[in-house]
Design an enzyme around this catalytic site. Structure first.
Site, PDB file in Angstrom:
ATOM      1  N   GLY A  11      78.141  16.464  56.083  1.00  0.00           N
ATOM      2  CA  GLY A  11      77.697  16.070  55.613  1.00  0.00           C
ATOM      3  C   GLY A  11      77.584  16.643  53.781  1.00  0.00           C
ATOM      4  O   GLY A  11      77.799  17.468  53.903  1.00  0.00           O
ATOM      5  N   TYR A 126      64.720   3.149  54.786  1.00  0.00           N
ATOM      6  CA  TYR A 126      65.531   4.620  54.591  1.00  0.00           C
ATOM      7  C   TYR A 126      63.899   5.667  54.341  1.00  0.00           C
ATOM      8  O   TYR A 126      63.600   6.425  55.072  1.00  0.00           O
ATOM      9  CB  TYR A 126      66.361   4.967  53.353  1.00  0.00           C
ATOM     10  CG  TYR A 126      66.535   6.340  53.069  1.00  0.00           C
ATOM     11  CD1 TYR A 126      67.139   7.026  54.192  1.00  0.00           C
ATOM     12  CD2 TYR A 126      66.136   7.044  52.067  1.00  0.00           C
ATOM     13  CE1 TYR A 126      67.533   8.282  53.980  1.00  0.00           C
ATOM     14  CE2 TYR A 126      66.465   8.218  51.464  1.00  0.00           C
ATOM     15  CZ  TYR A 126      67.081   9.137  52.451  1.00  0.00           C
ATOM     16  OH  TYR A 126      67.872  10.315  52.234  1.00  0.00           O
TER      17      TYR A 126
HETATM   18  N1  LIG Z   1      71.337  12.791  48.983  1.00  0.00           N
HETATM   19  C1  LIG Z   1      70.360  12.932  48.410  1.00  0.00           C
HETATM   20  O1  LIG Z   1      70.556  12.696  47.632  1.00  0.00           O
HETATM   21  C2  LIG Z   1      69.328  12.886  48.998  1.00  0.00           C
HETATM   22  C3  LIG Z   1      68.107  12.952  48.277  1.00  0.00           C
HETATM   23  C4  LIG Z   1      67.243  14.057  49.504  1.00  0.00           C
HETATM   24  C5  LIG Z   1      67.138  14.253  50.751  1.00  0.00           C
HETATM   25  N2  LIG Z   1      68.509  14.137  50.872  1.00  0.00           N
HETATM   26  C6  LIG Z   1      68.560  13.833  52.617  1.00  0.00           C
HETATM   27  O2  LIG Z   1      69.098  15.375  52.997  1.00  0.00           O
HETATM   28  C7  LIG Z   1      70.203  15.061  54.310  1.00  0.00           C
HETATM   29  C8  LIG Z   1      71.497  15.401  54.180  1.00  0.00           C
HETATM   30  O3  LIG Z   1      71.752  15.063  52.771  1.00  0.00           O
HETATM   31  P1  LIG Z   1      73.429  14.510  52.890  1.00  0.00           P
HETATM   32  O4  LIG Z   1      73.426  13.920  51.057  1.00  0.00           O
HETATM   33  O5  LIG Z   1      73.978  16.091  53.285  1.00  0.00           O
HETATM   34  O6  LIG Z   1      73.928  13.542  53.852  1.00  0.00           O
HETATM   35  P2  LIG Z   1      75.601  12.635  53.946  1.00  0.00           P
HETATM   36  O7  LIG Z   1      76.038  13.526  52.696  1.00  0.00           O
HETATM   37  O8  LIG Z   1      74.799  11.635  54.457  1.00  0.00           O
HETATM   38  O9  LIG Z   1      75.696  13.617  55.834  1.00  0.00           O
HETATM   39  C9  LIG Z   1      74.325  13.088  56.473  1.00  0.00           C
HETATM   40  C10 LIG Z   1      75.140  13.968  57.852  1.00  0.00           C
HETATM   41  O10 LIG Z   1      75.068  13.445  59.082  1.00  0.00           O
HETATM   42  C11 LIG Z   1      75.699  12.804  60.110  1.00  0.00           C
HETATM   43  N3  LIG Z   1      75.348  12.005  61.361  1.00  0.00           N
HETATM   44  C12 LIG Z   1      75.044  10.442  60.785  1.00  0.00           C
HETATM   45  N4  LIG Z   1      73.875  10.262  62.495  1.00  0.00           N
HETATM   46  C13 LIG Z   1      73.638  11.871  62.602  1.00  0.00           C
HETATM   47  C14 LIG Z   1      74.285  12.143  64.500  1.00  0.00           C
HETATM   48  N5  LIG Z   1      73.786  10.780  64.954  1.00  0.00           N
HETATM   49  N6  LIG Z   1      73.778  13.527  64.715  1.00  0.00           N
HETATM   50  C15 LIG Z   1      74.397  14.109  63.999  1.00  0.00           C
HETATM   51  N7  LIG Z   1      74.388  14.857  62.290  1.00  0.00           N
HETATM   52  C16 LIG Z   1      74.483  13.323  61.812  1.00  0.00           C
HETATM   53  C17 LIG Z   1      76.572  12.275  59.706  1.00  0.00           C
HETATM   54  O11 LIG Z   1      77.751  11.679  59.464  1.00  0.00           O
HETATM   55  P3  LIG Z   1      78.609  10.555  59.158  1.00  0.00           P
HETATM   56  O12 LIG Z   1      78.969  10.782  58.112  1.00  0.00           O
HETATM   57  O13 LIG Z   1      79.632  10.480  59.128  1.00  0.00           O
HETATM   58  O14 LIG Z   1      77.234   9.163  60.368  1.00  0.00           O
HETATM   59  C18 LIG Z   1      76.561  12.923  58.236  1.00  0.00           C
HETATM   60  O15 LIG Z   1      77.869  14.294  58.675  1.00  0.00           O
HETATM   61  C19 LIG Z   1      69.379  13.707  54.362  1.00  0.00           C
HETATM   62  O16 LIG Z   1      68.559  13.901  55.671  1.00  0.00           O
HETATM   63  C20 LIG Z   1      68.832  13.067  53.374  1.00  0.00           C
HETATM   64  O17 LIG Z   1      67.899  12.251  53.481  1.00  0.00           O
HETATM   65  C21 LIG Z   1      69.102  13.564  50.348  1.00  0.00           C
END
Ligand SMILES: NC(=O)c1ccc[n+]([C@@H]2O[C@H](COP(=O)([O-])OP(=O)(O)OC[C@H]3O[C@@H](n4cnc5c(N)ncnc54)[C@H](OP(=O)(O)O)[C@@H]3O)[C@@H](O)[C@H]2O)c1
Length: 281
Positions: A11, A126
């Site tokens: 991610g 979410y």
């Molecule tokens: N992006 C934002 O604006 C933001 C803001 C605040 C907090 N966050 C938090 O930060 C964290 C990371 O965000 P991000 O933007 O890097 O998210 P992301 O790009 O959507 O990456 C999440 C990763 O988790 C993987 N995943 C999903 N289900 C899984 C499972 N059961 N076991 C293991 N891995 C799994 C996904 O794989 P697939 O893609 O194959 O499903 C993806 O590679 C999240 O918890 C999010 O809530 C994000």
């Protein structure tokens, strides 16, 4: 050398951590759902017991708001039970844990930046599932960092990417002028996490680039930095080309890190300029 387990390593934040860390300082175990599905307690326990990381960083999650609304069981399974499973193994092997969380734990009805002590009240599936994940981590571990961020962009699906795709279509783009946040570079967030895990300053942190803007002002800045030229239209959230049910006010105050004087984030404009220059590939 600290042993680091990055879950959800494909991610945006997982990739930024890998880009920002010094390989001489950390031994890294990366896993995404094909290697370790965090919803499986057996897979999590077995990986953790074999590799015995000093720090677990949970970047895995179901992050698409609409997917969470359509499939709440999946959202809770990954965002809550997955976090619980990682907290259980962290406690068992005495590892520190970083749980990524979000401004979506708040309702977005405030007019003031949210501090870590403010009352949570998520309105989306979410946000509710992320709050449940935070609570599990607090319940099962004491050596935790809960890191809430907002409007994150890095290598992956994010607003900057989808906005620039629309720019290429060359049409007028409608962007919300009544939605506010602090755009935060995944690289800057990764630097903060890599700094904090070497400390014992456990607890909940709001961690965003500094300054606040509307989604429209964010788009205007991206457009200016891209050197492209399309027409932008400031509209209410409902008429935006990027509509999704999200809190309208997503501004977090990095209050705890400021009172313990532990870390300073750059401004959102500076971080965005760095990203547009070199951070997108
Ligand atoms: N992006 C934002 O604006 C933001 C803001 C605040 C907090 N966050 C938090 O930060 C964290 C990371 O965000 P991000 O933007 O890097 O998210 P992301 O790009 O959507 O990456 C999440 C990763 O988790 C993987 N995943 C999903 N289900 C899984 C499972 N059961 N076991 C293991 N891995 C799994 C996904 O794989 P697939 O893609 O194959 O499903 C993806 O590679 C999240 O918890 C999010 O809530 C994000």
């Amino acid at each position: 050398m600290l042993k680091l387990w990055i879950c959800g390593s494909n991610g945006q934040i997982g990739r930024a951590l890998n880009d920002m860390l010094d390989p001489l300082e950390f031994e890294v175990f990366n896993s995404d759902k094909d290697e370790v599905d965090i919803t499986s307690i057996e897979e999590v326990m077995s990986f953790g017991e074999v590799n015995r990381p000093d720090v677990i960083i949970n970047c895995a999650g179901i992050t698409h708001i609409d997917v969470c609304e359509d499939d709440p069981k999946l959202a809770y399974r990954v965002n809550a039970i997955g976090a619980r499973n990682l907290a259980i193994i962290a406690a068992k092997i005495n590892a520190k844990i970083v749980q990524l969380s979000s401004d979506d734990v708040f309702d977005g009805r405030s007019m003031d930046p949210y501090k870590e002590f403010d009352k949570t009240n998520p309105i989306t599936v979410y946000g509710k599932s992320k709050l449940a994940g935070e609570n599990y981590v607090k319940e099962f571990t004491s050596k935790h960092f809960i890191v809430r961020s907002t409007w994150v962009y890095g290598k992956g699906d994010n607003f900057v990417k989808s906005f620039l795709e629309k720019v290429e279509e060359g049409e007028t783009i409608a962007v919300a002028a009544d939605q506010f946040g602090s755009p935060t570079s995944a690289n800057e967030l990764a630097k903060f996490i890599l700094y904090m895990i070497k400390t014992n300053e456990y607890g909940t942190y709001h961690a965003t680039c500094t300054g606040t803007c509307s989604r429209y002002a964010f788009a205007k800045e991206i457009l200016a930095l891209s050197g492209k030229n399309v027409k932008l239209k400031a509209v209410p959230i409902k008429e935006s080309d990027f509509a999704a049910v999200r809190p309208a006010y997503a501004v977090l105050d990095n209050f705890i890190m400021s009172i313990i004087e532990v870390y300073d984030f750059p401004s959102w404009k500076q971080a965005l300029a760095d990203y547009m220059m070199k951070g997108r590939q």
